[in-house]
Write an enzyme that holds these catalytic residues in place. Structure first.
Site, PDB file in Angstrom:
ATOM      1  N   HIS A  93      -1.148  10.463  -3.008  1.00 14.98           N
ATOM      2  CA  HIS A  93      -2.448   9.987  -2.531  1.00 14.98           C
ATOM      3  C   HIS A  93      -3.483  11.097  -2.485  1.00 14.98           C
ATOM      4  O   HIS A  93      -4.609  10.940  -2.962  1.00 14.98           O
ATOM      5  CB  HIS A  93      -2.336   9.357  -1.140  1.00 14.98           C
ATOM      6  CG  HIS A  93      -3.675   8.959  -0.592  1.00 14.98           C
ATOM      7  ND1 HIS A  93      -4.448   9.799   0.182  1.00 14.98           N
ATOM      8  CD2 HIS A  93      -4.391   7.814  -0.748  1.00 14.98           C
ATOM      9  CE1 HIS A  93      -5.576   9.180   0.471  1.00 14.98           C
ATOM     10  NE2 HIS A  93      -5.565   7.985  -0.063  1.00 14.98           N
ATOM     11  N   GLU A 107      -4.545   3.465  -8.817  1.00 15.27           N
ATOM     12  CA  GLU A 107      -5.805   4.162  -8.542  1.00 15.27           C
ATOM     13  C   GLU A 107      -5.737   5.617  -9.005  1.00 15.27           C
ATOM     14  O   GLU A 107      -5.019   6.425  -8.403  1.00 15.27           O
ATOM     15  CB  GLU A 107      -6.109   4.145  -7.034  1.00 15.27           C
ATOM     16  CG  GLU A 107      -7.432   4.834  -6.736  1.00 15.27           C
ATOM     17  CD  GLU A 107      -7.758   4.995  -5.248  1.00 15.27           C
ATOM     18  OE1 GLU A 107      -6.982   4.518  -4.401  1.00 15.27           O
ATOM     19  OE2 GLU A 107      -8.788   5.621  -4.954  1.00 15.27           O
ATOM     20  N   ASP A 150      -1.306   5.507  -6.063  1.00 17.24           N
ATOM     21  CA  ASP A 150      -2.354   6.504  -6.296  1.00 17.24           C
ATOM     22  C   ASP A 150      -1.757   7.554  -7.221  1.00 17.24           C
ATOM     23  O   ASP A 150      -0.597   7.948  -7.058  1.00 17.24           O
ATOM     24  CB  ASP A 150      -2.764   7.176  -4.979  1.00 17.24           C
ATOM     25  CG  ASP A 150      -3.352   6.187  -3.986  1.00 17.24           C
ATOM     26  OD1 ASP A 150      -4.330   5.507  -4.330  1.00 17.24           O
ATOM     27  OD2 ASP A 150      -2.832   6.115  -2.857  1.00 17.24           O
ATOM     28  N   GLU A 153       0.945  -0.734  -4.852  1.00 16.47           N
ATOM     29  CA  GLU A 153      -0.238   0.108  -5.006  1.00 16.47           C
ATOM     30  C   GLU A 153       0.195   1.551  -5.228  1.00 16.47           C
ATOM     31  O   GLU A 153       1.032   2.079  -4.483  1.00 16.47           O
ATOM     32  CB  GLU A 153      -1.107   0.016  -3.748  1.00 16.47           C
ATOM     33  CG  GLU A 153      -2.526   0.485  -3.968  1.00 16.47           C
ATOM     34  CD  GLU A 153      -2.861   1.846  -3.365  1.00 16.47           C
ATOM     35  OE1 GLU A 153      -3.915   2.404  -3.705  1.00 16.47           O
ATOM     36  OE2 GLU A 153      -2.069   2.353  -2.558  1.00 16.47           O
ATOM     37  N   HIS A 184       0.824  -1.200   0.000  1.00 16.90           N
ATOM     38  CA  HIS A 184       0.000   0.000   0.000  1.00 16.90           C
ATOM     39  C   HIS A 184       0.866   1.262   0.000  1.00 16.90           C
ATOM     40  O   HIS A 184       1.600   1.512   0.943  1.00 16.90           O
ATOM     41  CB  HIS A 184      -0.878  -0.023   1.263  1.00 16.90           C
ATOM     42  CG  HIS A 184      -1.852   1.090   1.375  1.00 16.90           C
ATOM     43  ND1 HIS A 184      -1.849   1.982   2.427  1.00 16.90           N
ATOM     44  CD2 HIS A 184      -2.879   1.463   0.568  1.00 16.90           C
ATOM     45  CE1 HIS A 184      -2.844   2.834   2.275  1.00 16.90           C
ATOM     46  NE2 HIS A 184      -3.487   2.545   1.164  1.00 16.90           N
TER      47      HIS A 184
END
Ligand code: G3P
Ligand code: CA
Length: 301
Positions: free
Chosen positions: A51, A138, A38, A36, A9
């Protein structure tokens, strides 16, 4: 044992500041299956790894660019060029006293990576280690970017395709809280990437997606028409204050029945320890009892 997917993450943010090249390299070395990421768009249309839509929580932007804040006092990445973002220093997120043992704030040695730099790093380590770690990307707040006149999903799909991630078999997932954005990625933008529907709580105001509905059997059936998995919030699966098996929700079983895998967020060794005697117990409950398929974790080791 069934395979279990470890998703680092924001890199290895339990150990190094989130979304830094250094953190991603550490996560790769720790054996994560996916990193992961963002992403947000800059003023000049570049993808940056970040993020928040704004820079204040993890950088020195207020000191570096005084007066460039919006009315709410925040400095938004979309108001800065990528070159300007590169002059900033990234630090551990200030959430005192939640994570006092994490990387100390104030070293001023980390920078915001562009999406391209992050891909270059990860593909390079994949090459040199012979171990392919995937991307789990994301695009942050597609609706907000649209209001700002930018199409972040389109830009991201183009950049991913240029880097070799465009097909179902490529080791990459596109994840979003925004159901319409994922449906558009598949149906209008014709993306063949594997899609993951994140599930939040309606009270967060993440997007216009109705998360209460998505957690129902009918909602999961809808999701299965465009996605291969769901990413629910951990408390939607187990009551983290009580580890009795009876406290496991039926969300995982219902998702599996709809043909969806379940990757929950976010497992933090330094947060769970209040509730469980150790991380092993937490994983035993989540994986063996609840049947979770993978987890986003700040501690990929
Ligand atoms: O994308 C999975 C998880 O990261 C969702 O929460 O807020 O950390 O992006 P957030
Ligand atoms: Ca995320």
């Amino acid at each position: 044992m069934k395979p279990f997917t470890v998703i680092a993450h924001r890199g290895a943010c339990g150990y190094l500041p989130e979304h830094t090249l250094e953190g991603a390299a550490l996560a790769h070395g720790m054996g994560a299956d996916y990193i992961e990421l963002d992403v947000v768009l800059t003023r000049d249309g570049q993808l940056a790894i970040l993020h928040d839509l704004f820079l204040d929580a993890v950088t020195n932007v207020a000191q570096q660019f005084p007066g460039r804040n919006r009315a709410d006092g925040r400095h938004y990445a979309i108001d800065f060029t990528l070159s300007e973002l590169k002059t900033l220093r990234v630090n551990e997120r200030i959430r005192e006293p939640a994570f006092p043992q994490r990387f100390p704030v104030g070293g001023n040695i980390f920078r915001i990576p562009s999406f391209e730099e992050m891909i270059t790093l990860l593909q390079g380590i994949n090459h040199s280690t012979g171990r392919e770690v995937g991307l789990y990307v994301e695009p942050k707040s597609p609706e907000w970017h649209q209001l700002e006149g930018k199409d972040i999903v389109h830009e991201l799909l183009e950049s991913m395709a240029a880097a070799g991630y465009s097909k179902e078999q490529d080791k990459a997932y596109l994840q979003s809280f925004d159901m319409k954005a994922l449906q558009r990625a598949k149906n209008e933008l014709q993306s063949e990437l594997q899609l993951v529907q994140l599930i939040g709580d309606n009270s967060w105001g993440e997007s216009s997606t109705d998360f209460d509905h998505l957690r129902t059997k009918a909602g999961l059936d809808e999701v299965s028409e465009f996605a291969v998995g769901i990413g629910p919030w951990l408390p939607q699966i187990v009551d983290i204050e009580d580890n009795k098996p009876t406290d496991i929700s039926d969300l995982i079983d219902n998702a599996h029945a709809a043909g969806l895998f379940v990757h929950a967020y976010t497992l933090r060794a330094d947060q769970l320890l209040d509730k469980y005697p150790n991380l092993e117990t937490a994983l035993e409950i989540l994986v063996d009892k609840a049947g979770l398929d993978g987890v986003f974790t700040d501690h990929p080791d």
